[in-house]
Motif scaffolding. Sequence first.
Motif, mmCIF file in Angstrom:
data_model
loop_
_atom_site.group_PDB
_atom_site.id
_atom_site.type_symbol
_atom_site.label_atom_id
_atom_site.label_comp_id
_atom_site.label_asym_id
_atom_site.label_seq_id
_atom_site.Cartn_x
_atom_site.Cartn_y
_atom_site.Cartn_z
ATOM 1 N N LYS A 96 77.657 155.211 14.433
ATOM 2 C CA LYS A 96 78.395 155.553 14.344
ATOM 3 C C LYS A 96 80.256 154.605 14.306
ATOM 4 O O LYS A 96 81.160 155.337 14.245
ATOM 5 N N LYS A 97 79.667 153.101 14.550
ATOM 6 C CA LYS A 97 80.875 151.854 14.683
ATOM 7 C C LYS A 97 81.409 151.862 12.945
ATOM 8 O O LYS A 97 82.086 151.755 12.771
ATOM 9 N N GLU A 98 80.315 152.323 12.323
ATOM 10 C CA GLU A 98 80.733 152.288 10.844
ATOM 11 C C GLU A 98 81.250 152.851 9.613
ATOM 12 O O GLU A 98 82.158 153.226 9.613
ATOM 13 N N GLN A 99 80.823 154.195 11.113
ATOM 14 C CA GLN A 99 81.416 155.270 10.636
ATOM 15 C C GLN A 99 82.785 155.431 10.398
ATOM 16 O O GLN A 99 83.765 155.354 9.633
ATOM 17 N N PHE A 100 83.516 155.103 12.565
ATOM 18 C CA PHE A 100 84.785 155.046 12.520
ATOM 19 C C PHE A 100 85.646 153.747 11.491
ATOM 20 O O PHE A 100 86.593 154.118 11.136
ATOM 21 N N ASN A 101 84.761 152.372 10.985
ATOM 22 C CA ASN A 101 85.330 151.869 10.370
ATOM 23 C C ASN A 101 85.512 152.631 8.756
ATOM 24 O O ASN A 101 86.829 152.213 8.151
ATOM 25 N N THR A 106 83.439 155.632 -1.346
ATOM 26 C CA THR A 106 83.746 156.437 -0.578
ATOM 27 C C THR A 106 82.529 157.020 -0.381
ATOM 28 O O THR A 106 82.253 158.250 0.003
ATOM 29 N N ALA A 107 81.324 157.675 -0.930
ATOM 30 C CA ALA A 107 80.127 158.349 -1.312
ATOM 31 C C ALA A 107 79.440 157.514 0.471
ATOM 32 O O ALA A 107 79.103 157.636 0.605
ATOM 33 N N ARG A 108 80.148 156.242 0.986
ATOM 34 C CA ARG A 108 79.146 155.754 2.004
ATOM 35 C C ARG A 108 79.700 156.283 2.881
ATOM 36 O O ARG A 108 78.748 156.625 3.994
ATOM 37 N N VAL A 109 80.678 157.140 3.223
ATOM 38 C CA VAL A 109 81.177 158.325 3.920
ATOM 39 C C VAL A 109 79.823 159.500 4.100
ATOM 40 O O VAL A 109 78.842 159.583 5.101
ATOM 41 N N ARG A 110 79.491 159.621 3.169
ATOM 42 C CA ARG A 110 78.205 160.960 3.246
ATOM 43 C C ARG A 110 77.068 159.930 3.708
ATOM 44 O O ARG A 110 76.163 160.794 4.863
#
Length: 72
Positions: A26-31, A44-48
């Motif tokens: 979740k921290k990574e997602q926020f970043n 951009t694929a990392r978000v998914r």
Amino acid sequence: MKNSGRLSDLRVMTEDQLNDEALKLKKEQFNLRFQKASGQLQDTARVRVVRRDIARVKTIAAQKRGAAKSED
């Protein structure tokens, strides 16, 4: 498949370890969201991938909770 090794690693984790992993993701997602908003996001694929990993961790944690309740 790339996820099969990762999935087996998640299945052997305890519930506390899974919660820690979910928090880390979740921290990574926020970043990543912050990078996207500021226009600095390269992968951009990392978000998914992160979003799906969070779902996997939550699913496995729920399965472990269900198994623990059925044993009681």
